[in-house]
Design a protein around this motif. Structure first.
Motif, PDB file in Angstrom:
ATOM      1  N   VAL A 108       0.844  -1.200   0.000  1.00  0.00           N
ATOM      2  CA  VAL A 108       0.000   0.000   0.000  1.00  0.00           C
ATOM      3  C   VAL A 108       0.881   1.252   0.000  1.00  0.00           C
ATOM      4  CG1 VAL A 108      -1.718   1.342   1.278  1.00  0.00           C
ATOM      5  CG2 VAL A 108      -1.933  -1.147   1.162  1.00  0.00           C
ATOM      6  N   ARG A 109       1.881   1.261   0.852  1.00  0.00           N
ATOM      7  CA  ARG A 109       2.739   2.448   0.968  1.00  0.00           C
ATOM      8  C   ARG A 109       3.591   2.642  -0.296  1.00  0.00           C
ATOM      9  NH1 ARG A 109       2.002   4.769   5.639  1.00  0.00           N
ATOM     10  NH2 ARG A 109       1.196   3.558   7.393  1.00  0.00           N
ATOM     11  N   TYR A 110       4.051   1.563  -0.883  1.00  0.00           N
ATOM     12  CA  TYR A 110       4.852   1.695  -2.111  1.00  0.00           C
ATOM     13  C   TYR A 110       3.984   2.233  -3.252  1.00  0.00           C
ATOM     14  CZ  TYR A 110       7.949   0.719  -6.002  1.00  0.00           C
ATOM     15  OH  TYR A 110       8.732   0.869  -7.121  1.00  0.00           O
ATOM     16  N   ALA A 111       2.799   1.668  -3.404  1.00  0.00           N
ATOM     17  CA  ALA A 111       1.914   2.116  -4.487  1.00  0.00           C
ATOM     18  C   ALA A 111       1.535   3.582  -4.313  1.00  0.00           C
ATOM     19  CB  ALA A 111       0.659   1.241  -4.539  1.00  0.00           C
ATOM     20  N   PHE A 112       1.271   3.982  -3.075  1.00  0.00           N
ATOM     21  CA  PHE A 112       0.889   5.369  -2.817  1.00  0.00           C
ATOM     22  C   PHE A 112       2.034   6.321  -3.144  1.00  0.00           C
ATOM     23  CE2 PHE A 112      -0.101   9.130  -0.282  1.00  0.00           C
ATOM     24  CZ  PHE A 112      -1.469   9.268  -0.495  1.00  0.00           C
ATOM     25  N   ALA A 113       3.258   5.868  -2.919  1.00  0.00           N
ATOM     26  CA  ALA A 113       4.430   6.708  -3.197  1.00  0.00           C
ATOM     27  C   ALA A 113       4.764   6.753  -4.685  1.00  0.00           C
ATOM     28  CB  ALA A 113       5.638   6.189  -2.415  1.00  0.00           C
ATOM     29  N   HIS A 114       4.144   5.869  -5.497  1.00  0.00           N
ATOM     30  CA  HIS A 114       4.429   5.808  -6.935  1.00  0.00           C
ATOM     31  C   HIS A 114       3.108   5.808  -7.725  1.00  0.00           C
ATOM     32  CE1 HIS A 114       8.037   4.176  -4.979  1.00  0.00           C
ATOM     33  NE2 HIS A 114       8.703   4.686  -6.008  1.00  0.00           N
ATOM     34  N   PRO A 115       2.357   6.902  -7.643  1.00  0.00           N
ATOM     35  CA  PRO A 115       1.034   6.940  -8.295  1.00  0.00           C
ATOM     36  C   PRO A 115       1.096   6.895  -9.813  1.00  0.00           C
ATOM     37  CG  PRO A 115       1.643   9.109  -7.468  1.00  0.00           C
ATOM     38  CD  PRO A 115       2.674   8.156  -6.948  1.00  0.00           C
ATOM     39  N   GLU A 116       2.287   7.119 -10.379  1.00  0.00           N
ATOM     40  CA  GLU A 116       2.423   7.061 -11.840  1.00  0.00           C
ATOM     41  C   GLU A 116       2.372   5.623 -12.360  1.00  0.00           C
ATOM     42  OE1 GLU A 116       6.473   6.598 -10.030  1.00  0.00           O
ATOM     43  OE2 GLU A 116       4.713   7.886  -9.682  1.00  0.00           O
ATOM     44  N   ASP A 117       2.626   4.631 -11.481  1.00  0.00           N
ATOM     45  CA  ASP A 117       2.571   3.217 -11.872  1.00  0.00           C
ATOM     46  C   ASP A 117       1.162   2.695 -11.623  1.00  0.00           C
ATOM     47  OD1 ASP A 117       5.301   3.335 -12.421  1.00  0.00           O
ATOM     48  OD2 ASP A 117       5.850   2.711 -10.387  1.00  0.00           O
ATOM     49  N   THR A 118       0.489   2.308 -12.691  1.00  0.00           N
ATOM     50  CA  THR A 118      -0.920   1.915 -12.542  1.00  0.00           C
ATOM     51  C   THR A 118      -1.167   0.422 -12.685  1.00  0.00           C
ATOM     52  OG1 THR A 118      -1.358   2.294 -14.892  1.00  0.00           O
ATOM     53  CG2 THR A 118      -1.685   4.162 -13.392  1.00  0.00           C
ATOM     54  N   ASP A 119      -0.161  -0.339 -13.115  1.00  0.00           N
ATOM     55  CA  ASP A 119      -0.385  -1.776 -13.270  1.00  0.00           C
ATOM     56  C   ASP A 119       0.771  -2.591 -12.699  1.00  0.00           C
ATOM     57  OD1 ASP A 119       1.540  -1.180 -15.116  1.00  0.00           O
ATOM     58  OD2 ASP A 119       0.447  -1.952 -16.862  1.00  0.00           O
ATOM     59  N   ASP A 120       1.506  -2.012 -11.741  1.00  0.00           N
ATOM     60  CA  ASP A 120       2.579  -2.759 -11.094  1.00  0.00           C
ATOM     61  C   ASP A 120       1.996  -3.652 -10.003  1.00  0.00           C
ATOM     62  OD1 ASP A 120       1.913  -0.374  -9.652  1.00  0.00           O
ATOM     63  OD2 ASP A 120       3.640  -0.744  -8.363  1.00  0.00           O
ATOM     64  N   PHE A 121       2.828  -4.513  -9.430  1.00  0.00           N
ATOM     65  CA  PHE A 121       2.345  -5.500  -8.469  1.00  0.00           C
ATOM     66  C   PHE A 121       1.754  -4.825  -7.222  1.00  0.00           C
ATOM     67  CE2 PHE A 121       2.556  -8.766  -5.211  1.00  0.00           C
ATOM     68  CZ  PHE A 121       2.108  -9.889  -5.902  1.00  0.00           C
ATOM     69  N   ALA A 122       2.425  -3.783  -6.723  1.00  0.00           N
ATOM     70  CA  ALA A 122       1.947  -3.122  -5.509  1.00  0.00           C
ATOM     71  C   ALA A 122       0.555  -2.534  -5.702  1.00  0.00           C
ATOM     72  CB  ALA A 122       2.928  -2.027  -5.093  1.00  0.00           C
TER      73      ALA A 122
END
Length: 644
Positions: free
Chosen positions: A448-462
């Motif tokens: 959750v924290r990784y995805a929130f820190a990288h909002p430009e990635d929309t289809d990564d695992f996180a």
């Protein structure tokens, strides 16, 4: 080993031995004060007015202190009026003042009310330091209030001084402001810390107002609920989470939260919906009493609801296919539909479809988005990620939130700890590593924290894992075999609607299971408890929120109006002070106006969960551990810098 660089920094704040010694004395004294009152709420679901009332009355704590002080001095109606003045000071002042026919009567009421409020503030602050009280006082009246709070006049030298002070407060038109300030000071003092055990968002109309209140609260933490993580996921770039939040808002007639509150333009989605969809009873918005919708507005919402639902179902498929470790192939339902026969096969059984709306679905490639649908989602995502208000709310949710919290010996968790039927921690393999129990929750939170820190990635695992937390079998937030949203829309047979819960939800009745879960999180099973939300407690059917001999306390009792017909109440809250723990059940909350005019409260029953043999002190709390570390550092500073 002593960190000399840290001591050098500390010495800049405490540049003399006297200052170091004074702070050590202060901190060691604080350790022996009674612990402050913790207030637990859960599953607010946008019900701002009910939440505000519970917050303002401290789940009955304000009324209890008023009764302690004034039960022999004031009549019952006067206590009720005074309590209402504390809860809603601005509004109650206007009502009370309109009842007086002379300035003299009003002045006498002002003096009595201010003196009562000063006495209440003094009582509510009796276990705090003067420094802490000062921070809670209205800044413009700090000097005056402190003079009046700490007045000692055994020799009658200051009688006129104190009397003139009150007289001039009133004559200079400051009495209302002082009363309002003292009321909010009281509210702050009766609850030292607020825990929100998940689900601020969805269903109710005002989650944004709850978020604004929490941002301004003096001390709060949040344990994310499944609906909160869904909003975090949408902001973090998960388009399928984005589709879900819009679908739920459409379902509960709350699209104004998306459009008016957060400034997300829904016009492109409406244009798509108008083009491909018609009226459909399965997608008409749920209505509450007092909702005002024209036929055209209802039809527009119904069409938007269908359009975003189909987009959601389409976008789930690619995640399921690219993440086989999630074991969700059974949810590729668009591929299991026979579009000619209007049937779907689920778990080997075929069901007829009703209320179908598959105008944009290509039977050969059912998960393929139309170019128009792609453009709509891209625009929505851009708007979501550039909403200033939503950015502020989501940042706060991340800063103050977590999947679970260990606090003062208790485990706070919204959903569940996934278990097998034998009570062992259920394992899940993620990226070739097997996790269970606390480690599983920790890895979920890291995604959750990784995805929130990288909002430009929309289809990564996180980002995909945030959606899994919303809907996956091993999710600590969902905790069911599968989410049957598709079935509820399109299949009449209710057997397909059932969502089988993780064994946690019946094993949590077992004291030994709860003790093992506390041990898993390095908490003392003899003293700790699990504070849980997520699943409404059906008190109306006799369900007990206190489970496993007091080791498990479930406090989702139905803040959400959508659940109140099945729970029979309007929510549970929990109070934990130095004397022990009390569970509070709440009656249905009608309106603030009802409380103001009838001076009624919405508390029904307080139940003692347990009682401390000795009053718990600050020393035994999380804050106490922090103070002890500070004292150790100060002693090191004194030893290395000032002692010879």
């Amino acid at each position: 080993m002593v960190n000399l660089k840290y001591l050098d920094l500390l010495a800049q704040k405490y540049e003399s031995e006297e200052k170091v010694v004074t702070e050590i004395i202060n901190l060691e004294a604080i350790l022996n004060l009674p612990k402050g009152t913790e207030h637990f709420v859960s599953d607010l679901h946008g019900e701002y007015q009910a939440f505000q009332h519970v917050l303002r009355n401290g789940s009955g704590n304000v009324k209890m202190k008023i009764n302690d002080l004034f039960k022999d001095e004031l009549k019952e109606w006067e206590i009720n009026e005074f309590a209402t003045l504390i809860y809603y000071p601005e509004e109650k002042l206007q009502l009370v003042k309109s009842n007086f026919s002379s300035k003299q009567e009003l002045q006498e009421w002002y003096i009595d009310s201010i003196e009562h409020m000063l006495k209440l503030v003094s009582y509510a602050s009796s276990k705090y330091t003067r420094s802490k009280l000062r921070k809670a006082l209205p800044s413009q009246f700090v000097y005056i209030i402190e003079e009046l709070l700490y007045k000692t006049d055994e020799f009658q030298n200051k009688k006129e001084y104190y009397g003139k002070m009150l007289e001039r407060i009133i004559s200079l038109g400051q009495a209302d402001k002082l009363i309002v300030g003292l009321a909010y000071t009281t509210q702050r003092l009766v609850v030292d810390h607020l825990h929100v055990v998940g689900d601020i968002y969805d269903r109710g109309p005002d989650p944004h107002k709850i978020m604004d209140t929490l941002i301004n609260h003096h001390s709060v933490d949040i344990q994310w609920g499944n609906h909160d993580v869904l909003w975090l996921g949408a902001y973090a770039g998960s388009t399928v989470c984005l589709a879900n939040i819009i679908r739920i808002c459409a379902r509960y007639n709350n699209l104004d939260i998306i459009e008016d509150v957060y400034g997300i333009n829904l016009r492109p989605l409406l244009n798509l919906a108008e083009k491909y969809y018609d009226d459909n009873p399965a997608f008409q918005p749920k209505r509450n009493a007092g909702d005002k919708l024209t036929e055209q507005e209802q039809l527009q919402i119904t069409k938007i609801h269908q359009a975003i639902s189909i987009i959601q179902f389409k976008m789930e498929s690619p995640i399921i296919k690219r993440r086989p470790c999630l074991n969700m192939e059974d949810r590729l339902l668009l591929e299991k539909v026979d579009y000619e026969k209007q049937e779907v096969t689920i778990h080997g059984k075929t069901y007829p479809l009703e209320n179908s709306c598959f105008a944009t679905v290509n039977p050969e490639r059912p998960d393929e988005l139309l170019e128009e649908e792609k453009q709509v989602i891209d625009k929505l995502l851009f708007s979501i990620q550039h909403s200033e208000k939503l950015t502020r709310h989501m940042n706060f949710l991340m800063k103050k939130g977590s999947l679970y919290l260990k606090y003062n010996g208790n485990l706070l968790i919204h959903g569940c700890i996934p278990l097998n039927e034998n009570g062992n921690m259920k394992e899940m393999e993620i990226e070739d590593v097997t996790y269970a129990g606390r480690e599983l929750l920790d890895v979920f939170e890291s995604y959750v924290r990784y995805a929130f820190a990288h909002p430009e990635d929309t289809d990564d695992f996180a980002t995909d894992m945030i959606w899994y937390l919303w809907t996956g079998e091993n999710s600590s937030l969902f905790g069911k075999r599968e989410m049957t949203t598709f079935e509820r829309y399109f299949i009449k047979e209710k057997e397909t609607h059932k969502e089988r819960k993780n064994p946690y939800y019946y094993l949590r009745e077992d004291e030994e299971i709860c003790r093992s879960m506390l041990a898993e999180f390095d908490l003392n099973p003899d003293q700790g408890r699990i504070i849980n939300g997520h699943t409404p407690v059906k008190e109306i059917d006799g369900e007990d929120p206190i489970k496993a001999n007091g080791k498990m306390i479930v406090i989702d009792g139905g803040f959400s109006k959508a659940y109140q017909s099945t729970t029979g109440i309007a929510g549970y809250t929990l109070l934990y002070n130095s004397y022990g723990m009390q569970l509070v059940a709440h009656k249905l909350f009608n309106s603030k106006e009802d409380v103001l005019n009838k001076e009624t409260d919405v508390l029904s029953v307080k139940r003692l969960v347990d009682e401390e043999l000795e009053r718990k002190k600050v020393r035994e709390t999380n804050n106490g551990e922090k103070l002890l570390r500070e004292i150790t550092s100060l002693n090191s500073l004194r030893e290395h810098r000032y002692m010879k």
